[in-house]
Structures are given as structure tokens and as C-alpha cells.
Enzyme design. Structure first.
Site, PDB file in Angstrom:
ATOM      1  CB  THR A  23      -1.046  -0.055   1.148  1.00 12.24           C
ATOM      2  OG1 THR A  23      -1.950   1.032   0.978  1.00 12.24           O
ATOM      3  CG2 THR A  23      -0.411   0.010   2.528  1.00 12.24           C
ATOM      4  CE  LYS A  67      -2.173   0.318  -3.490  1.00 14.88           C
ATOM      5  NZ  LYS A  67      -3.552   0.708  -3.820  1.00 14.88           N
ATOM      6  CG  ASN A 117      -3.291  -4.534  -5.011  1.00 23.12           C
ATOM      7  OD1 ASN A 117      -3.018  -5.393  -5.856  1.00 23.12           O
ATOM      8  ND2 ASN A 117      -4.485  -4.456  -4.467  1.00 23.12           N
ATOM      9  CG  ASP A 128      -6.210  -1.528  -5.803  1.00 24.62           C
ATOM     10  OD1 ASP A 128      -6.669  -2.147  -4.824  1.00 24.62           O
ATOM     11  OD2 ASP A 128      -5.268  -0.720  -5.712  1.00 24.62           O
ATOM     12  N   GLY A 170      -8.883  12.521  -9.400  1.00 24.13           N
ATOM     13  CA  GLY A 170      -7.627  11.956  -8.900  1.00 24.13           C
ATOM     14  C   GLY A 170      -6.769  11.409 -10.026  1.00 24.13           C
ATOM     15  N   GLY A 209      -3.790   9.296  -8.973  1.00 22.77           N
ATOM     16  CA  GLY A 209      -2.819   8.437  -8.293  1.00 22.77           C
ATOM     17  C   GLY A 209      -3.005   6.979  -8.690  1.00 22.77           C
ATOM     18  CE1 TYR A 223     -10.218   0.830   2.081  1.00 23.68           C
ATOM     19  CE2 TYR A 223     -10.733   0.367   4.382  1.00 23.68           C
ATOM     20  CZ  TYR A 223      -9.833   0.382   3.328  1.00 23.68           C
ATOM     21  OH  TYR A 223      -8.542  -0.048   3.531  1.00 23.68           O
ATOM     22  N   GLY A 259     -16.441   2.746  -0.702  1.00 26.29           N
ATOM     23  CA  GLY A 259     -15.280   1.962  -1.113  1.00 26.29           C
ATOM     24  C   GLY A 259     -15.194   0.565  -0.499  1.00 26.29           C
TER      25      GLY A 259
END
Ligand code: NAP
Length: 284
Positions: free
Chosen positions: A66, A70, A91, A106, A130, A132, A228, A249
Site C-alpha cells: 500500500t 505501490k 498491490n 484493485d 484523482g 494516483g 471506505y 469503497g
């Protein structure tokens, strides 16, 4: 590691204390009676190479990766699955015969979260916030498993967004703009699906939202927040109050975990058992 100890699995990151992956995997391992032990391991970026070598010599069978490793871990692996290489983020790592193999689960989490809403994605407009690692997995999934009519990518660094859009080839229709661009409001209003892949609104900054309260969400829209913790973010509350369907999430987290669990153990994760325990932890 002595042969009487459980087989080692892990998650590496920095910081790592907040991760719910140990709870998820240990619950599943225990439920199936498997003699693995899944541990959180805090690894600073400067220690990454030595730390994964040590995990390998300790007999670790595999580990999750994480933030912030990553992307940087890719160069340290002997083999990277094609999807993970295209996304540019790993991941999950499996260690076999001393060799490290990288995967990105993911994408499976995103695909499972979106599948039941396919008719609101295919042929429709999508806004993704985003740029990322998680945004890369969402974009890969949208481009390879769905057929959106157009994707608008909004982020704070447009340069990073252009790089992300460009890394998936020129043939796709992707508009890149800043989160501060005034035209974002209209694009969000016109979109059927709005996806947040930034950490804005995540614990402890739960009152923050990547889009303002005045955003004209409406019925017929679906808003998916990858966060989440909390289960329902401020963004989702704003969207729900205006009639949009919202997705948190948690489902993505559970499904990426289920795919990883399968890679680790060759077994199906008992999703219902795990969902109950993780939900309890998030709402207690
Ligand atoms: P990441 O690689 O660090 O990327 C974060 C992205 O958000 C970057 O584009 C970053 O912008 C942007 N960002 C960060 N802070 C921001 C701010 N204050 N305002 C605007 N943009 C901001 O992280 P990630 O791995 O993609 O994770 C993103 C989120 O997805 C996290 O909340 C994570 O918990 C969640 N996630 C959930 C799951 C799941 O299973 N549900 C899986 C993976 C990730 P810059 O490019 O300018 O730095």
C-alpha cells in the site's frame, strides 16, 4: 522461521497502522482453518529493497503493498503481471521459489463494484477525480471492461493527469482538467457516473469533500467514492441528499482482498463472514 510457526503473509506500507487488511485476511484465514498469519509491517521508502529481501528469506509467501510503495516496488520485482504493468502499480506480491511476482487486484475490486451499474457507465459520461494509483486502476478498468461515451479526469496537478491519460494510449477520448477548473461543475452535472479516487474526505479529515456542497448532483446519477473510512463520506452524503445513488469503497476493498486471498491461498475468501467483521469494525 521454524516449521512450527504459521506461514507468513503481510501488508507493507508507511504508515500501516490504519490498514484493515490484517483484519480482513486473518478473519478469512481463521474461518477456513488455514495456518497462515497475516501481519502489518511498516516499511519506510528508503528500506523497501532490504525489507522485501528479508520477507523473502523469512519464508513469507506473499504480501499486499500500500501507500507509498505501490509504484516504486515494480522495479524490485522479477515478474509483473501485464495488467499491473499497464496500470503502473502493484498491490499484491506472491513469492514463489524466491522470485517476486507482482499483481494489481484493485482492478478486480473496481470491476466488481461497477458491474451491477454497467448500464449507467456504458455509452454514458464519467467523471473521475484523482490521478494516483487508485485512479489508474479505475481508468484501466473503465477503458478495458466498460464502454463509457467519454471520461473527464480532474485532479490538482494537470501535468500528472495528462501523463496518466497518455499512458493508456491516444485512441481514448479523455478530457483532462484541474479540480479548480470552473467547467468541472457542468461536466459533473452531465455525467451519469462520478468517481472519487482522491483521499479527500478520508479519516481523520471526514468533513472534507473533493467537490463542493453546491455541486448539482441529481437523480439518475451514481457517485462512487473509493474511500471506505468512513463508510459514508461527506461527498456521498452531499450526493445522496440530492437524489443520487451512492457507492462507498467497502465493496471494492472486499473484492480486491478476495482476489488477493485467492492468489495467496488458492481458495475463495468467505466474503459474507469477512464483510460482517469489517463492517462492524468500521461502524463500532
Ligand atoms: P495516491 O496514489 O497517493 O493518489 C492520490 C491522488 O489524490 C493523487 O492524484 C493526488 O494528487 C490526489 N490528492 C491527494 N490529496 C489531495 C487533495 N487534498 N486535493 C486534491 N487531490 C488530492 O493514492 P491512491 O492509492 O490512488 O488512493 C486514493 C484513495 O483511494 C485513498 O483514499 C485510498 O484509501 C482509496 N483506495 C481505496 C481502495 C479500496 O479498496 N476501496 C483501494 C485503493 C485506494 P497529486 O497527484 O497532486 O498528489
Amino acid at each position: 522461521m521454524s516449521s512450527t510457526q504459521n506461514k507468513l503473509l503481510a501488508i507493507i506500507g508507511h504508515p500501516i497502522g490504519h490498514s484493515l487488511s490484517p483484519l480482513m485476511h486473518n478473519t478469512a484465514l481463521h474461518a477456513l482453518g488455514l495456518d497462515y498469519d497475516y501481519r502489518p509491517i511498516d516499511i519506510e521508502p528508503s528500506q523497501l529493497k532490504e525489507a522485501i529481501q528479508e520477507l523473502s528469506t523469512q519464508g513469507c509467501m506473499g504480501f499486499n503493498v500500500t501507500i507509498p510503495h505501490k509504484q516504486t516496488i515494480i522495479q524490485l520485482l522479477q515478474d509483473v503481471d501485464e495488467e499491473a504493468r499497464t496500470i503502473g502499480a502493484v498491490n499484491t506480491v506472491i513469492i514463489k521459489n524466491g522470485k517476486l511476482h507482482g499483481y494489481n487486484t484493485d482492478v478486480d475490486g473496481v470491476a466488481k463494484s461497477l458491474e451491477r451499474y454497467r448500464s449507467s457507465v456504458d455509452g454514458k459520461k464519467v467523471v473521475l477525480l484523482g490521478a494516483g494509483g487508485a485512479a489508474r486502476a479505475v481508468l484501466f478498468c473503465l477503458l478495458n471492461q466498460f464502454k463509457p461515451a467519454g471520461i473527464s479526469l480532474a485532479m490538482r496537478s494537470v501535468e500528472r493527469g495528462k501523463e496518466l491519460a497518455g499512458s493508456f494510449g491516444q485512441k481514448h477520448s479523455i478530457t483532462v482538467l484541474s479540480l479548480a477548473d470552473p467547467s468541472l461543475h457542468q461536466l459533473v452535472t452531465e455525467a451519469t457516473f462520478v468517481i472519487n479516487a482522491t483521499p479527500v474526505g478520508m479519516t481523520p479529515n471526514v468533513s472534507a469533500s473533493p467537490l463542493p456542497k453546491t455541486t448539482a448532483f441529481h437523480r439518475g446519477q451514481i457517485v462512487f467514492d473509493l474511500i471506505y473510512t468512513p463508510i459514508q463520506t461527506t461527498l456521498l452524503k452531499i450526493a445522496a441528499a440530492k437524489g443520487a445513488i451512492t457507492i462507498g469503497g467497502l465493496e471494492m476493498f472486499l473484492h480486491q482482498g478476495a482476489k488477493t486471498f485467492e492468489l495467496f491461498t488458492g481458495k475463495q475468501m468467505p466474503l459474507d463472514v469477512v464483510r460482517k467483521v469489517v463492517e462492524q469494525e468500521l461502524t463500532h
